[in-house]
Design an enzyme around this catalytic site. Sequence first.
Site, PDB file in Angstrom:
ATOM      1  N   LEU A  23     -12.904 -30.103   0.981  1.00 22.23           N
ATOM      2  CA  LEU A  23     -12.894 -28.702   0.557  1.00 22.23           C
ATOM      3  C   LEU A  23     -12.980 -27.746   1.732  1.00 22.23           C
ATOM      4  CD1 LEU A  23     -15.370 -28.986  -2.453  1.00 22.23           C
ATOM      5  CD2 LEU A  23     -12.875 -28.846  -2.562  1.00 22.23           C
ATOM      6  N   GLY A  24     -13.609 -28.182   2.808  1.00 23.12           N
ATOM      7  CA  GLY A  24     -13.772 -27.305   3.955  1.00 23.12           C
ATOM      8  C   GLY A  24     -14.695 -27.925   4.974  1.00 23.12           C
TER       9      GLY A  24
ATOM     10  N   GLY B   2     -18.167 -26.965   7.391  1.00 16.26           N
ATOM     11  CA  GLY B   2     -19.267 -26.053   7.670  1.00 16.26           C
ATOM     12  C   GLY B   2     -20.028 -26.477   8.901  1.00 16.26           C
TER      13      GLY B   2
ATOM     14  N   PHE C 247     -22.842 -27.798   9.048  1.00 13.04           N
ATOM     15  CA  PHE C 247     -23.483 -29.082   8.803  1.00 13.04           C
ATOM     16  C   PHE C 247     -22.482 -30.225   8.917  1.00 13.04           C
ATOM     17  CE2 PHE C 247     -25.088 -32.437   6.032  1.00 13.04           C
ATOM     18  CZ  PHE C 247     -26.449 -32.467   6.317  1.00 13.04           C
TER      19      PHE C 247
ATOM     20  N   ASP D  47     -28.438 -16.881   7.782  1.00 13.91           N
ATOM     21  CA  ASP D  47     -27.040 -17.220   8.075  1.00 13.91           C
ATOM     22  C   ASP D  47     -26.126 -16.738   6.952  1.00 13.91           C
ATOM     23  OD1 ASP D  47     -25.019 -18.166   9.657  1.00 13.91           O
ATOM     24  OD2 ASP D  47     -25.160 -20.237   8.973  1.00 13.91           O
TER      25      ASP D  47
END
Length: 827
Positions: free
Chosen positions: A517-518, A520, A522, A636
Amino acid sequence: MVIRGCFLVLILFATFSCFSLKLCFGQDRITFSTPIKDSETLLCNNGIFRFGFFTPLNSTTRLRYVGIWYDKVQVQTVVWVANKDTPINDTSGVISISDKGNLVVTNGLNRLVWSTNVAVTVAPNATWVQLMDTGNLRLQDNGEILWESFKHPYNSFLPVMNFGTNNRTGENLNLTSWKSNTDPSTGNYTACISHSPFPQIMILKSNVPIWRSGPWNGQIFIGLPDSISLLFLDGFNVSNDNKGTFLISYATDSFMHHFNLDPDGNLYMRSWNTSTRAWMVDAIIPSTTCDAYNICGPFASCSLQEVPPCKCVRGYVPRNITEWNRGIFTSECVRRVPLKCNASTGGGGGGKGDGFFKMQKMKVPANVEKSIANEKDCPKQCINNCSCTAYAYDRGIGCMLWSGSLVDMQSLLGSGIDLYIRVSHSEFKTHGKRTVMITASVLGVVFIAAVCVLLACRTFKKRPEKDRSAELLFQRMEELTSGNESASKQVKLKDLPLFEFEVLATSTDNFSLRNKLGQGGFGPVYKGILPEGQEIAVKRLSRASGQGLEELLNEVVVISKLQHRNLVKLLGCCIEGEERLLVYEYMPKKSLDAYLFDTLRQSILDWKARFNIIEGICRGLLYLHRDSRLKIIHRDLKASNILLDENLNPKISDFGLARVFQVNEDEANTRRVVGTYGYMSPEYAMEGFFSEKSDVFSLGVIFLEIISGKKNSHKEDNNLNLLAYAWKLWNDGQAASLADPTVFDECFEKEITKCVQIGLLCVQEFASDRPNVSTVIWMLTTENTNLPVPKQPAFIVRRRVSEAECSDQSSQKVSINDVSLTAITGR
């Protein structure tokens, strides 16, 4: 002559059509000569409301009722019913003006079913009924309103309508529920304003209280949580003359809002979402178990932070301890030690007389008594009255006293006031002894537990890796919460779902790229489907990530128990070997930045959708700062950390860098600066100071990005970044020009300008100048145009940092865009 004859025929035809189609008076009126039948309706001029005959949705009968409902809304939403207890069993009904000038409903036999029943002193053909744009049905003549539906409300409370009591006119404007969702006849529940002796909202079932708001103090109802109190601060006008007139009305000119008292006694506040074309629930009253009236019985308080939620207040014990331990709270709490009424003290338990125990942030008990005593004399007046069991003082209300039983008390998080319970002086000594005993017992348990741990070490080494990982998880969570008493109470470690790595690998097709999905800070995020069919999002720690176990555990601790519709929900986690994974609810629309900064998808978010997203982010952030069980600074907040559900409702995510504050802590300092440059406030980026106002700075940047559809790093005229460019346009009087051209519309220009102004207020250089989130929401939702003038934003010019500098400062974790890096530069 022929032409004149034709012209006369046209005039006659037009006149006939005018009367037959009711066009002379428009489609929003009924006159003496133009009644409407069952198949006909009235539509107000703005097209929002319709009036006529209807059958309730999903009803198994063919009964017909006369009412008002929202037009062009897919799900039938009726807001007023005339003949609620006298339906017509066929389609023969007629709505007309009677020969006495009243609005009447008759059946096929011309029998009266319902009437406005007012004394009309004018001719019947001089009165008419009009459906107003507000949803108000009015019977009027040329100079007077004779009757209106807003003065006879049923189950719904609309904008412009008043709710409450009017001492001058004797009106009691209450809400009454339907009997069921398919039966509009009079139900069992009523919502009203009670004066006893202070105004408060109450919901009654057959005249017995089931919920109350607590008394009005001139600004809020002091028994409501902050999230709902805020609605009354910024969303409603209140008129109170302290003489029996207390009226509440919406502070908005948008009619796509309403309160509805449902057949189960729940009061829903709804607003229309233009993007999803559906009603959005803004609030539900009552919303928690503790909101139920007197749920814990006399002399007991309810708290969502306690297990069980009910607890006798200081000085009282359960009459039936067996029932109490089984969770049956109908048993009354009784006083442990009798009071010594005549040997009074000043109120601290310093002498042999009675004293007061202070309970903070309380919804005060019912059956309050008013006193004229000032703040200093209030405790004296209670202590000198043998029947007084508690007192409280609020500057907006004054001195409040209670005699006899104390019922319907609740411990609140951010709202409420101090309540002083009268107890025997010996209770203070008993509590001291009990504290010593408890401490000794705890130390004993800790010693025994330590011995057990030592004995279990040998077997622990032989456990499977995933079990050891679970033990490690619980251990580290205890460490993270040990410094915060509030956090340690809230996080129920054993309730945390632990997923097996094999299950998550299978659900994501072994973390296939087509399910990604993407990316990040993390690590990558994958879509997965659990064996039972539930869609999930799996965040997997990348070995190249600057984040690790600490950020993962921090996120688990922070959001494992948070529940809000504008926060993403954590479903569980997995730690096996080197694998670190977090499992979330799946957000089908992905993140906000995927729409804002994509030229092909920007148009999907029209201005109304963007405004709703702005408001939703604010409400989620308010929950974190003020209304949640923990006081949380996100640190954040950015567009890529705002996820969108299928209805484009925003949900704040990524709490790996969040910080849990103590209840009395407002600001903190750190040497480890974390976050994303461009969104980081200057005091945090430069000095390491962070607070609620740090998140507000990030919120302001998001405001301007949502409005413009451009990243903060985007350069405009004279190489200005987004904040500088917005400031230039503001000073030039062209703030609305910042708006994304794909969503700009002149009808929204005023609202866009206001949002730019609020965004600039949020990004002011000094934290003390920035508003808090509750004020931001107030500015967003109020029609007030007298907002503060923003000061120049913090224009922080950043330079690139060399690789040498990066390695020298590797202890400071930040990230660039969506990828975490060990560097001084922001993400």
